[in-house]
Scaffold this motif. Sequence first.
Motif: not given
Length: 125
Positions: A6-9, A37-45, A92-99, A117-123
Amino acid sequence: VRLMESGGGLVQAGGSLRLSCAASGVASRLTVIGWFRLAPGKEREFIAAINWSGTNTGYKDSMKDRFAISKDNASATVYLQMNSLKSEDTGVYYCAARFGALGVYSSNFRGYQDWGQGTQVTVSS
């Protein structure tokens, strides 16, 4: 593990946002939470990661001067503070868990098993 971001906008360039990742069902102290994060046309970063105790963090080099990851152990929430935002931070910003990695973070998204599920950040510029 359930993760909820949460917290995107929408924010103007130069502004700040703080993203939250509420985690539930974490059974191991060796779990690592990462932000991507995932931006259009780019790989997950990869942006940053933190171990479950909150004592060890890792960043992508280009992110560490503007982004900060932290964890509130009481609420099991991981935060991503983002400052001096630029239009290229949009995505789109995602958090993920690693085990199963002995608490060692990875910058490769394939090393993370559960995702929010991700949260959208638009600057806007």
